[in-house]
Enzyme design. Sequence first.
Site, mmCIF file in Angstrom:
data_model
loop_
_atom_site.group_PDB
_atom_site.id
_atom_site.type_symbol
_atom_site.label_atom_id
_atom_site.label_comp_id
_atom_site.label_asym_id
_atom_site.label_seq_id
_atom_site.Cartn_x
_atom_site.Cartn_y
_atom_site.Cartn_z
ATOM 1 C CG ASN A 157 -1.766 -1.222 1.320
ATOM 2 O OD1 ASN A 157 -2.089 -1.812 0.291
ATOM 3 N ND2 ASN A 157 -2.133 -1.633 2.521
ATOM 4 C CE1 TYR B 299 -0.718 4.523 10.818
ATOM 5 C CE2 TYR B 299 -0.675 4.401 13.202
ATOM 6 C CZ TYR B 299 -0.985 3.845 11.984
ATOM 7 O OH TYR B 299 -1.577 2.619 11.931
ATOM 8 C CG HIS C 190 -5.550 -5.617 19.545
ATOM 9 N ND1 HIS C 190 -5.420 -5.366 18.196
ATOM 10 C CD2 HIS C 190 -5.357 -4.425 20.167
ATOM 11 C CE1 HIS C 190 -5.156 -4.095 18.024
ATOM 12 N NE2 HIS C 190 -5.112 -3.501 19.190
ATOM 13 C CG ASN D 215 1.544 -1.825 3.391
ATOM 14 O OD1 ASN D 215 2.307 -1.488 2.507
ATOM 15 N ND2 ASN D 215 0.701 -2.838 3.257
ATOM 16 C CG HIS D 216 2.015 0.458 10.109
ATOM 17 N ND1 HIS D 216 1.652 -0.800 9.692
ATOM 18 C CD2 HIS D 216 1.012 0.912 10.891
ATOM 19 C CE1 HIS D 216 0.483 -1.104 10.216
ATOM 20 N NE2 HIS D 216 0.068 -0.080 10.938
ATOM 21 C CB CYS E 163 -5.335 -0.460 22.527
ATOM 22 S SG CYS E 163 -3.979 -1.478 21.980
ATOM 23 N NE ARG F 269 0.717 4.414 17.410
ATOM 24 C CZ ARG F 269 0.094 3.450 16.726
ATOM 25 N NH1 ARG F 269 -1.218 3.455 16.614
ATOM 26 N NH2 ARG F 269 0.779 2.479 16.155
ATOM 27 C CE1 TYR G 157 -4.036 3.928 14.157
ATOM 28 C CE2 TYR G 157 -5.758 3.572 15.796
ATOM 29 C CZ TYR G 157 -4.683 3.110 15.066
ATOM 30 O OH TYR G 157 -4.239 1.833 15.238
HETATM 31 ZN ZN ZN Z 1 -4.504 -1.575 19.724
#
Ligand code: ZN
Length: 468
Positions: free
Chosen positions: A39, A166, A249, A100-101, A244, A182, A224
Amino acid sequence: MKCPIISLLACLFVSMTAFSWAAELPDSVDYFTDNGYGNPVALIQHPSGEYYRGVTYVTYQGPMEDPYVASYHHETGKWTGPYKAGTSVLGKKAKTKIDNHGKPAMIIDDAGYIHLVFGGHGGLESYGENPLGNTHLGKMIHVVSKKPLDISSWEVLENIPPFGTYNQFVKMDNGNIYLFYRHGAHRSNWVYQKSTDNGRTFAPPVSILKTKPCKKVKAHDAWYCWFLKGKKDTISVGYNYHLCKEKAHDGERHNGYYMAMDTKDHLWRNVKGEKLTVPLTKEYADRMTLVIDTGDLWSVRGVAALDSTGYPHVTFTIGEGMGLKHGGPKQINHYRWTGKKWTSGGCPDLPVADGDIRVSSSNNLDLLLSHKDDNKIGEVAWWHSTDGGKSFKKGKILMQGKRTGFAITSFIRNAHPDALVVVGGKKGKSDFTKMYLLGDHGPIKRLRAEADQLSPSEKATPKRRKQR
Ligand code: ZN
Protein backbone atom coordinates in the site's frame (compact mmCIF):
# COMPACT_ATOMS: atom_id res chain seq x y z
CA MET A 1 3.25 16.95 -41.34
CA LYS A 2 0.52 17.47 -38.78
CA CYS A 3 -2.61 19.36 -39.73
CA PRO A 4 -3.21 22.18 -37.20
CA ILE A 5 -6.95 21.52 -37.09
CA ILE A 6 -6.41 17.86 -36.36
CA SER A 7 -3.91 18.82 -33.64
CA LEU A 8 -6.42 21.22 -32.13
CA LEU A 9 -9.15 18.58 -32.16
CA ALA A 10 -6.71 16.10 -30.67
CA CYS A 11 -5.90 18.55 -27.86
CA LEU A 12 -9.57 19.09 -27.11
CA PHE A 13 -10.12 15.35 -27.07
CA VAL A 14 -7.14 14.83 -24.79
CA SER A 15 -8.29 17.43 -22.30
CA MET A 16 -11.77 15.90 -22.19
CA THR A 17 -10.60 12.35 -21.72
CA ALA A 18 -7.31 12.78 -19.92
CA PHE A 19 -7.29 9.41 -18.25
CA SER A 20 -7.85 7.42 -21.42
CA TRP A 21 -5.43 9.35 -23.58
CA ALA A 22 -2.36 7.37 -22.66
CA ALA A 23 -3.72 4.22 -24.20
CA GLU A 24 -3.73 5.89 -27.59
CA LEU A 25 -0.08 6.91 -27.58
CA PRO A 26 2.00 3.77 -27.29
CA ASP A 27 5.07 5.54 -25.99
CA SER A 28 3.22 7.42 -23.21
CA VAL A 29 1.51 6.12 -20.09
CA ASP A 30 -0.54 7.75 -17.36
CA TYR A 31 1.62 6.46 -14.47
CA PHE A 32 5.03 7.85 -13.56
CA THR A 33 6.38 4.59 -12.21
CA ASP A 34 5.30 0.99 -11.74
CA ASN A 35 7.41 0.39 -8.62
CA GLY A 36 4.97 1.42 -5.88
CA TYR A 37 4.96 -1.39 -3.34
CA GLY A 38 2.28 -2.84 -1.05
CA ASN A 39 0.00 0.00 0.00
CA PRO A 40 2.39 2.69 -1.26
CA VAL A 41 0.50 5.79 -0.09
CA ALA A 42 -2.21 6.75 2.39
CA LEU A 43 -3.91 9.82 3.79
CA ILE A 44 -2.22 9.67 7.17
CA GLN A 45 1.48 9.82 6.33
CA HIS A 46 1.54 13.29 4.81
CA PRO A 47 2.34 15.52 3.02
CA SER A 48 3.20 13.01 0.28
CA GLY A 49 4.48 15.77 -1.91
CA GLU A 50 5.04 19.47 -2.35
CA TYR A 51 4.77 21.95 -5.21
CA TYR A 52 7.76 24.26 -5.00
CA ARG A 53 9.02 26.75 -7.61
CA GLY A 54 7.40 25.12 -10.62
CA VAL A 55 8.11 21.52 -9.66
CA THR A 56 6.00 18.93 -7.86
CA TYR A 57 8.04 16.57 -5.66
CA VAL A 58 6.36 13.33 -4.56
CA THR A 59 7.20 10.42 -2.31
CA TYR A 60 5.80 6.92 -1.81
CA GLN A 61 6.66 3.44 -0.54
CA GLY A 62 8.65 1.54 -3.16
CA PRO A 63 10.39 -1.86 -3.38
CA MET A 64 11.46 -3.37 -0.02
CA GLU A 65 9.26 -0.74 1.69
CA ASP A 66 11.95 1.89 1.08
CA PRO A 67 10.98 5.53 0.40
CA TYR A 68 11.21 6.76 -3.20
CA VAL A 69 11.03 10.31 -4.57
CA ALA A 70 10.18 11.59 -8.05
CA SER A 71 9.63 15.09 -9.40
CA TYR A 72 7.73 16.68 -12.26
CA HIS A 73 8.62 20.03 -13.84
CA HIS A 74 5.34 21.60 -14.87
CA GLU A 75 6.69 23.89 -17.57
CA THR A 76 9.05 21.50 -19.34
CA GLY A 77 6.96 18.37 -18.71
CA LYS A 78 10.14 16.59 -17.57
CA TRP A 79 10.01 13.84 -14.98
CA THR A 80 12.99 13.04 -12.74
CA GLY A 81 13.42 9.84 -10.75
CA PRO A 82 12.12 7.99 -8.89
CA TYR A 83 15.18 7.73 -6.71
CA LYS A 84 15.47 5.59 -3.61
CA ALA A 85 15.86 8.12 -0.79
CA GLY A 86 16.60 5.89 2.20
CA THR A 87 16.61 2.36 3.56
CA SER A 88 13.80 1.20 5.82
CA VAL A 89 14.24 -1.40 8.53
CA LEU A 90 10.82 -2.70 7.48
CA GLY A 91 10.37 -4.89 4.42
CA LYS A 92 13.68 -6.70 4.52
CA LYS A 93 12.57 -10.17 5.67
CA ALA A 94 11.18 -12.13 2.75
CA LYS A 95 8.66 -14.18 4.72
CA THR A 96 7.07 -11.42 6.77
CA LYS A 97 4.00 -9.47 5.76
CA ILE A 98 4.31 -6.14 4.01
CA ASP A 99 4.05 -3.85 7.03
CA ASN A 100 2.95 -0.69 5.17
CA HIS A 101 3.26 1.57 8.22
CA GLY A 102 6.56 3.13 7.18
CA LYS A 103 5.28 5.24 4.33
CA PRO A 104 7.23 8.49 3.90
CA ALA A 105 6.06 12.04 4.62
CA MET A 106 7.80 14.97 2.91
CA ILE A 107 8.55 18.61 3.65
CA ILE A 108 10.80 21.12 1.86
CA ASP A 109 12.58 23.47 4.25
CA ASP A 110 13.15 27.19 3.70
CA ALA A 111 16.62 26.50 2.29
CA GLY A 112 15.16 24.14 -0.33
CA TYR A 113 16.35 20.87 1.20
CA ILE A 114 13.85 18.05 0.94
CA HIS A 115 13.14 16.04 4.10
CA LEU A 116 11.50 12.64 4.46
CA VAL A 117 10.53 10.77 7.61
CA PHE A 118 9.67 7.10 7.08
CA GLY A 119 10.10 3.50 8.20
CA GLY A 120 8.51 3.55 11.64
CA HIS A 121 6.00 1.17 13.15
CA GLY A 122 6.71 1.77 16.81
CA GLY A 123 10.39 0.81 16.70
CA LEU A 124 12.01 -2.50 17.57
CA GLU A 125 12.45 -3.47 21.22
CA SER A 126 16.20 -3.62 20.59
CA TYR A 127 16.29 0.20 20.32
CA GLY A 128 15.72 0.41 24.08
CA GLU A 129 12.89 1.50 26.29
CA ASN A 130 10.28 3.73 24.71
CA PRO A 131 9.64 6.42 27.33
CA LEU A 132 6.26 7.37 25.85
CA GLY A 133 4.76 4.03 24.91
CA ASN A 134 5.42 0.52 23.63
CA THR A 135 7.48 -0.85 20.75
CA HIS A 136 6.76 -3.02 17.75
CA LEU A 137 8.62 -2.90 14.42
CA GLY A 138 10.71 -0.73 12.15
CA LYS A 139 12.63 2.43 12.91
CA MET A 140 11.51 5.99 12.26
CA ILE A 141 14.24 7.53 10.10
CA HIS A 142 14.85 11.09 8.88
CA VAL A 143 16.68 11.70 5.61
CA VAL A 144 17.41 14.96 3.80
CA SER A 145 18.52 15.67 0.24
CA LYS A 146 22.26 16.36 0.05
CA LYS A 147 21.61 19.41 -2.13
CA PRO A 148 18.63 21.77 -2.29
CA LEU A 149 15.89 20.54 -4.64
CA ASP A 150 18.05 17.62 -5.84
CA ILE A 151 16.33 14.27 -5.33
CA SER A 152 19.23 12.14 -6.54
CA SER A 153 21.22 11.85 -3.30
CA TRP A 154 20.22 11.68 0.35
CA GLU A 155 21.72 11.45 3.82
CA VAL A 156 20.40 10.30 7.17
CA LEU A 157 19.99 12.85 9.95
CA GLU A 158 20.18 11.15 13.33
CA ASN A 159 17.93 13.63 15.10
CA ILE A 160 14.62 11.88 15.86
CA PRO A 161 13.65 8.91 18.07
CA PRO A 162 13.31 5.47 16.43
CA PHE A 163 9.88 4.82 17.97
CA GLY A 164 7.51 6.86 15.80
CA THR A 165 4.85 5.91 13.29
CA TYR A 166 2.15 7.77 11.27
CA ASN A 167 4.72 10.52 10.64
CA GLN A 168 3.26 13.89 9.51
CA PHE A 169 4.95 17.23 8.79
CA VAL A 170 3.48 20.70 9.25
CA LYS A 171 5.57 23.71 8.18
CA MET A 172 4.59 27.18 9.33
CA ASP A 173 4.92 30.46 7.42
CA ASN A 174 8.02 31.38 9.46
CA GLY A 175 9.75 28.17 8.35
CA ASN A 176 9.41 26.27 11.63
CA ILE A 177 8.82 22.59 11.00
CA TYR A 178 6.65 20.43 13.25
CA LEU A 179 6.94 16.65 13.06
CA PHE A 180 3.88 14.89 14.50
CA TYR A 181 3.67 11.15 15.10
CA ARG A 182 2.58 8.41 17.47
CA HIS A 183 5.56 7.74 19.72
CA GLY A 184 5.49 3.95 19.38
CA ALA A 185 3.02 1.13 18.84
CA HIS A 186 -0.71 1.39 19.72
CA ARG A 187 -0.14 2.11 23.42
CA SER A 188 1.89 5.26 22.91
CA ASN A 189 1.34 8.98 23.26
CA TRP A 190 0.93 11.18 20.20
CA VAL A 191 3.63 13.85 20.17
CA TYR A 192 5.19 16.64 18.17
CA GLN A 193 8.75 17.84 17.83
CA LYS A 194 9.58 21.37 16.69
CA SER A 195 12.50 22.44 14.54
CA THR A 196 13.51 26.09 14.10
CA ASP A 197 16.62 25.35 12.00
CA ASN A 198 15.21 23.75 8.85
CA GLY A 199 14.98 20.28 10.36
CA ARG A 200 18.63 20.02 11.40
CA THR A 201 17.65 19.66 15.06
CA PHE A 202 14.36 18.99 16.82
CA ALA A 203 13.27 19.91 20.33
CA PRO A 204 12.30 16.88 22.49
CA PRO A 205 8.87 15.31 21.90
CA VAL A 206 5.87 17.02 23.52
CA SER A 207 2.94 14.70 24.29
CA ILE A 208 -0.50 15.87 23.24
CA LEU A 209 -2.66 12.72 23.53
CA LYS A 210 -2.10 10.26 26.31
CA THR A 211 -2.22 6.49 26.28
CA LYS A 212 -3.15 4.86 29.61
CA PRO A 213 -5.01 1.83 30.97
CA CYS A 214 -8.71 2.16 30.20
CA LYS A 215 -11.00 2.66 33.21
CA LYS A 216 -13.82 0.35 32.09
CA VAL A 217 -12.27 -2.75 30.48
CA LYS A 218 -8.88 -4.44 30.19
CA ALA A 219 -7.59 -2.20 27.47
CA HIS A 220 -5.56 0.92 26.82
CA ASP A 221 -6.72 4.24 25.48
CA ALA A 222 -5.11 4.88 22.10
CA TRP A 223 -5.49 7.39 19.25
CA TYR A 224 -5.28 8.09 15.51
CA CYS A 225 -4.62 11.66 14.36
CA TRP A 226 -4.43 13.75 11.19
CA PHE A 227 -2.73 17.16 11.44
CA LEU A 228 -2.86 20.21 9.21
CA LYS A 229 -1.64 23.78 9.13
CA GLY A 230 -4.53 25.99 10.20
CA LYS A 231 -5.02 29.72 9.90
CA LYS A 232 -1.90 31.87 10.43
CA ASP A 233 0.09 30.34 13.30
CA THR A 234 -2.21 27.46 14.21
CA ILE A 235 -2.07 23.72 13.71
CA SER A 236 -5.32 21.71 13.77
CA VAL A 237 -5.94 18.03 14.32
CA GLY A 238 -8.87 15.69 13.70
CA TYR A 239 -8.62 12.42 15.62
CA ASN A 240 -10.44 9.35 16.87
CA TYR A 241 -10.15 6.89 19.74
CA HIS A 242 -8.88 3.29 19.65
CA LEU A 243 -9.89 0.89 22.40
CA CYS A 244 -6.69 -1.17 22.48
CA LYS A 245 -7.81 -4.43 24.08
CA GLU A 246 -5.44 -6.70 25.99
CA LYS A 247 -7.25 -9.85 24.85
CA ALA A 248 -8.96 -10.41 21.51
CA HIS A 249 -7.38 -7.23 20.17
CA ASP A 250 -9.15 -5.79 17.14
CA GLY A 251 -9.52 -2.50 15.31
CA GLU A 252 -12.22 -1.07 17.57
CA ARG A 253 -12.24 2.70 17.21
CA HIS A 254 -14.86 5.26 18.11
CA ASN A 255 -15.86 8.91 18.03
CA GLY A 256 -14.37 11.95 16.35
CA TYR A 257 -12.47 14.83 17.98
CA TYR A 258 -10.93 18.15 17.01
CA MET A 259 -8.57 20.71 18.58
CA ALA A 260 -5.95 23.24 17.55
CA MET A 261 -2.60 24.60 18.76
CA ASP A 262 -1.38 28.18 18.54
CA THR A 263 2.31 27.87 17.66
CA LYS A 264 3.04 31.29 19.19
CA ASP A 265 2.54 29.94 22.71
CA HIS A 266 2.03 26.20 22.01
CA LEU A 267 -1.29 26.25 23.83
CA TRP A 268 -3.98 23.86 22.63
CA ARG A 269 -7.60 24.99 22.52
CA ASN A 270 -10.86 23.29 21.70
CA VAL A 271 -13.18 24.55 19.00
CA LYS A 272 -14.79 26.99 21.44
CA GLY A 273 -11.38 28.51 22.21
CA GLU A 274 -11.14 26.99 25.70
CA LYS A 275 -7.58 26.22 26.78
CA LEU A 276 -6.64 22.54 27.07
CA THR A 277 -4.06 20.81 29.22
CA VAL A 278 -1.95 18.33 27.28
CA PRO A 279 -1.56 15.44 27.03
CA LEU A 280 -5.30 14.91 26.89
CA THR A 281 -6.72 11.77 28.46
CA LYS A 282 -9.72 9.95 26.96
CA GLU A 283 -12.07 11.35 29.60
CA TYR A 284 -10.80 14.91 29.15
CA ALA A 285 -10.92 14.62 25.33
CA ASP A 286 -14.54 13.40 25.56
CA ARG A 287 -15.47 16.37 27.72
CA MET A 288 -13.61 19.09 25.82
CA THR A 289 -12.94 18.12 22.19
CA LEU A 290 -15.66 15.75 20.98
CA VAL A 291 -17.06 16.28 17.47
CA ILE A 292 -19.17 13.14 17.29
CA ASP A 293 -19.97 10.38 19.80
CA THR A 294 -20.42 7.31 17.62
CA GLY A 295 -21.78 5.15 20.46
CA ASP A 296 -21.56 1.49 19.47
CA LEU A 297 -20.59 2.34 15.92
CA TRP A 298 -16.94 2.40 14.99
CA SER A 299 -15.08 5.25 13.34
CA VAL A 300 -12.07 5.76 11.12
CA ARG A 301 -10.20 9.02 11.31
CA GLY A 302 -10.50 11.20 8.24
CA VAL A 303 -9.11 14.64 7.45
CA ALA A 304 -9.78 18.27 8.34
CA ALA A 305 -9.79 21.72 6.74
CA LEU A 306 -10.67 25.25 7.81
CA ASP A 307 -13.13 27.50 6.00
CA SER A 308 -12.63 31.20 5.28
CA THR A 309 -13.93 32.13 8.73
CA GLY A 310 -11.46 29.75 10.36
CA TYR A 311 -14.14 27.27 11.39
CA PRO A 312 -13.13 23.63 11.03
CA HIS A 313 -14.60 20.95 8.80
CA VAL A 314 -13.67 17.36 9.63
CA THR A 315 -14.46 13.96 8.16
CA PHE A 316 -14.77 10.58 9.84
CA THR A 317 -15.87 7.29 8.36
CA ILE A 318 -18.48 5.67 10.55
CA GLY A 319 -19.90 2.15 10.38
CA GLU A 320 -20.75 -1.06 12.13
CA GLY A 321 -17.89 -2.75 13.96
CA MET A 322 -15.48 -4.88 12.02
CA GLY A 323 -17.48 -4.10 8.89
CA LEU A 324 -15.33 -1.01 8.76
CA LYS A 325 -12.30 -3.15 8.10
CA HIS A 326 -13.92 -5.77 5.93
CA GLY A 327 -15.96 -3.79 3.46
CA GLY A 328 -19.18 -3.79 5.45
CA PRO A 329 -21.54 -0.84 5.72
CA LYS A 330 -19.67 2.35 6.31
CA GLN A 331 -20.17 5.98 5.51
CA ILE A 332 -17.87 8.94 5.15
CA ASN A 333 -19.32 11.74 7.25
CA HIS A 334 -18.57 15.44 7.10
CA TYR A 335 -18.96 17.71 10.14
CA ARG A 336 -18.54 21.46 10.35
CA TRP A 337 -18.45 23.88 13.23
CA THR A 338 -21.07 26.63 12.86
CA GLY A 339 -19.65 28.81 15.61
CA LYS A 340 -22.03 27.25 18.11
CA LYS A 341 -22.17 23.54 17.39
CA TRP A 342 -20.95 20.73 15.17
CA THR A 343 -23.38 19.98 12.38
CA SER A 344 -23.58 17.27 9.73
CA GLY A 345 -25.89 16.58 6.84
CA GLY A 346 -25.43 12.84 7.34
CA CYS A 347 -23.84 12.67 3.90
CA PRO A 348 -26.17 10.08 2.32
CA ASP A 349 -24.92 11.14 -1.14
CA LEU A 350 -21.30 10.27 -0.45
CA PRO A 351 -19.79 6.91 -1.38
CA VAL A 352 -17.75 4.56 0.77
CA ALA A 353 -14.51 6.36 0.16
CA ASP A 354 -11.21 7.86 1.24
CA GLY A 355 -9.93 11.29 0.45
CA ASP A 356 -9.11 14.85 1.38
CA ILE A 357 -11.27 17.94 1.75
CA ARG A 358 -10.89 21.52 0.50
CA VAL A 359 -13.13 24.27 1.84
CA SER A 360 -13.51 27.70 0.28
CA SER A 361 -16.34 28.97 2.48
CA SER A 362 -18.54 27.49 5.18
CA ASN A 363 -20.98 26.38 2.47
CA ASN A 364 -18.66 25.47 -0.39
CA LEU A 365 -16.60 22.36 0.08
CA ASP A 366 -14.96 19.88 -2.23
CA LEU A 367 -13.94 16.34 -1.39
CA LEU A 368 -11.54 14.47 -3.65
CA LEU A 369 -12.51 10.87 -3.04
CA SER A 370 -11.31 7.45 -4.13
CA HIS A 371 -13.90 4.71 -4.17
CA LYS A 372 -14.98 1.55 -5.95
CA ASP A 373 -18.52 1.32 -7.29
CA ASP A 374 -20.81 -1.73 -7.35
CA ASN A 375 -19.38 -2.77 -10.73
CA LYS A 376 -15.87 -2.90 -9.25
CA ILE A 377 -14.84 0.19 -11.14
CA GLY A 378 -12.41 2.23 -9.09
CA GLU A 379 -12.33 5.97 -9.50
CA VAL A 380 -11.05 9.21 -8.06
CA ALA A 381 -13.60 11.99 -8.37
CA TRP A 382 -14.59 15.35 -6.96
CA TRP A 383 -17.67 15.58 -4.75
CA HIS A 384 -19.01 19.09 -4.18
CA SER A 385 -21.33 20.64 -1.67
CA THR A 386 -22.71 24.18 -1.88
CA ASP A 387 -24.88 23.96 1.24
CA GLY A 388 -22.32 23.33 3.96
CA GLY A 389 -22.36 19.56 3.63
CA LYS A 390 -26.10 18.96 3.70
CA SER A 391 -25.89 17.49 0.21
CA PHE A 392 -23.11 16.48 -2.15
CA LYS A 393 -23.01 16.11 -5.91
CA LYS A 394 -20.44 14.14 -7.82
CA GLY A 395 -18.20 16.33 -9.96
CA LYS A 396 -15.45 15.53 -12.43
CA ILE A 397 -13.99 12.04 -12.48
CA LEU A 398 -10.22 12.45 -12.57
CA MET A 399 -9.33 8.81 -13.12
CA GLN A 400 -11.07 5.49 -13.44
CA GLY A 401 -10.13 1.84 -13.81
CA LYS A 402 -11.91 -1.49 -14.02
CA ARG A 403 -11.20 -3.80 -11.08
CA THR A 404 -8.71 -1.23 -9.78
CA GLY A 405 -8.51 0.11 -6.25
CA PHE A 406 -6.95 3.54 -5.94
CA ALA A 407 -5.03 4.45 -2.77
CA ILE A 408 -5.03 8.21 -2.46
CA THR A 409 -2.93 10.68 -0.46
CA SER A 410 -3.89 13.91 1.23
CA PHE A 411 -3.47 16.99 -0.96
CA ILE A 412 0.09 17.75 -1.96
CA ARG A 413 1.44 20.79 -0.09
CA ASN A 414 0.81 24.03 -2.05
CA ALA A 415 -0.57 21.76 -4.78
CA HIS A 416 -0.60 22.84 -8.41
CA PRO A 417 -4.07 22.17 -9.91
CA ASP A 418 -2.51 19.68 -12.33
CA ALA A 419 -0.93 17.69 -9.48
CA LEU A 420 -3.21 17.47 -6.46
CA VAL A 421 -2.57 14.01 -5.01
CA VAL A 422 -0.41 10.93 -5.42
CA VAL A 423 -2.36 7.78 -6.24
CA GLY A 424 -1.42 4.10 -6.18
CA GLY A 425 -3.51 1.94 -8.52
CA LYS A 426 -3.89 -1.60 -7.23
CA LYS A 427 -4.84 -4.07 -9.91
CA GLY A 428 -4.38 -7.84 -10.02
CA LYS A 429 -2.33 -9.81 -7.53
CA SER A 430 1.11 -8.24 -7.81
CA ASP A 431 2.63 -6.54 -4.77
CA PHE A 432 3.74 -3.74 -7.09
CA THR A 433 1.53 -0.81 -7.88
CA LYS A 434 1.47 1.80 -10.59
CA MET A 435 1.88 5.31 -9.22
CA TYR A 436 0.06 8.36 -10.58
CA LEU A 437 0.38 12.09 -10.06
CA LEU A 438 -3.22 13.18 -10.37
CA GLY A 439 -4.67 16.62 -10.96
CA ASP A 440 -7.67 18.32 -12.45
CA HIS A 441 -6.72 17.15 -15.95
CA GLY A 442 -6.21 13.53 -14.91
CA PRO A 443 -2.88 11.80 -14.32
CA ILE A 444 0.25 13.50 -15.63
CA LYS A 445 1.73 11.42 -18.44
CA ARG A 446 5.21 10.00 -18.83
CA LEU A 447 7.06 8.11 -21.53
CA ARG A 448 6.56 4.41 -21.03
CA ALA A 449 10.30 3.78 -21.32
CA GLU A 450 10.85 6.09 -18.33
CA ALA A 451 7.86 4.96 -16.27
CA ASP A 452 8.48 1.21 -16.48
CA GLN A 453 11.00 0.83 -13.68
CA LEU A 454 10.56 -2.73 -12.50
CA SER A 455 13.06 -5.32 -13.64
CA PRO A 456 11.79 -8.73 -14.82
CA SER A 457 13.09 -10.30 -11.59
CA GLU A 458 11.22 -7.76 -9.44
CA LYS A 459 8.05 -8.42 -11.41
CA ALA A 460 8.50 -12.14 -10.72
CA THR A 461 8.92 -11.65 -6.94
CA PRO A 462 6.50 -13.94 -5.07
CA LYS A 463 3.53 -12.17 -3.58
CA ARG A 464 3.76 -11.47 0.16
CA ARG A 465 1.03 -11.37 2.73
CA LYS A 466 -0.50 -8.02 3.43
CA GLN A 467 -0.97 -6.06 6.60
CA ARG A 468 -3.01 -2.92 6.59
ZN1 ZN B 1 -4.50 -1.58 19.72
